[in-house]
Design a protein around this motif. Structure first.
Motif, PDB file in Angstrom:
ATOM      1  N   TYR A  59       0.833  -1.206   0.000  1.00  0.00           N
ATOM      2  CA  TYR A  59       0.000   0.000   0.000  1.00  0.00           C
ATOM      3  C   TYR A  59       0.870   1.261   0.000  1.00  0.00           C
ATOM      4  O   TYR A  59       0.569   2.237  -0.689  1.00  0.00           O
ATOM      5  N   TYR A  65      -1.777   5.065   0.587  1.00  0.00           N
ATOM      6  CA  TYR A  65      -2.020   5.740   1.863  1.00  0.00           C
ATOM      7  C   TYR A  65      -1.929   7.261   1.740  1.00  0.00           C
ATOM      8  O   TYR A  65      -2.275   7.973   2.680  1.00  0.00           O
ATOM      9  N   GLU A  93      -9.361  -2.010  -1.434  1.00  0.00           N
ATOM     10  CA  GLU A  93      -8.542  -2.884  -0.586  1.00  0.00           C
ATOM     11  C   GLU A  93      -7.991  -4.049  -1.386  1.00  0.00           C
ATOM     12  O   GLU A  93      -8.648  -4.538  -2.309  1.00  0.00           O
ATOM     13  N   ARG A 125      -6.184  -2.828   4.711  1.00  0.00           N
ATOM     14  CA  ARG A 125      -5.350  -1.634   4.577  1.00  0.00           C
ATOM     15  C   ARG A 125      -5.322  -0.744   5.822  1.00  0.00           C
ATOM     16  O   ARG A 125      -4.401   0.043   5.985  1.00  0.00           O
TER      17      ARG A 125
END
Length: 194
Positions: A59, A65, A93, A125
């Motif tokens: 991620y 993020y 996700e 996540r």
């Protein structure tokens, strides 16, 4: 034709996987989280939580993020984020991962762990920081815990300040413990190997 398509798909998946460098050979990778309240650096522990670290770093490296909210803040408990945009949209996700909560790491002050729902292997996540001694979130002989996969090594003062922001119920989502003023994770960066 079908065989050619399968080969092309396999090659494309392989290319994408190779293009994402999550430092597979680094046992303790570091990530800088640039937030609206300052910077936090975490050191991750791939020796204890390899699946969780790889998931988190995927991620991070993909930029998933960046520009997300810390949406759940409870003093002396947790600062949670990683799953909502500033427009309050739930973000895409990857597949849920295996729960690595029995790895010997505890939900102690300053650690980072994976959030999940009531199903043990449901983390995707969202992550949280422990801003208290939360050993009740560790596994026991009768229940799964929440997987810790690293700790804050810089910026604990930023995390402590986050834990004290004013919160209330978000009227759009009907979620409690939501910051009144947005606390944003502006950018997450995997730091170069040392």
């Amino acid at each position: 034709m079908l065989r050619w398509l399968n080969a092309a798909l396999l090659l494309a998946v392989s290319f994408v996987t190779q293009a994402i460098d999550i430092q597979k050979n680094t046992l303790y990778p570091k990530v800088e989280l640039d937030t609206s309240m300052g910077k936090i650096v975490v050191e991750l522990d791939r020796t204890r939580a390899p699946i969780t670290v790889d998931n988190f770093l995927t991620y991070v490296v993909r930029g998933d993020y960046d520009n997300t909210l810390f949406h759940r803040i409870i003093p002396d408990f947790v600062v949670q984020g990683g799953g909502l945009s500033p427009k309050l949209e739930e973000l895409p996700e990857l597949e849920p991962i295996v729960n690595e909560s029995g790895n010997g790491l505890s939900n102690s002050m300053g650690t980072i762990a994976m959030a999940r729902d009531n199903t043990p292997h449901s983390a995707t996540r969202q992550f949280y920081f422990n801003v208290g001694e939360n050993n009740r979130l560790d596994p026991s002989s009768r229940r799964w815990g929440y997987a810790v996969f690293g700790e804050v090594i810089e910026g604990m003062e930023v995390l402590n300040a986050m834990a004290l922001v004013e919160t209330g119920e978000n009227s759009t989502l009907s979620w409690p413990d939501f910051p009144v003023k947005d606390v944003i994770l502006k950018k997450a960066t995997l730091l170069p190997r040392e």
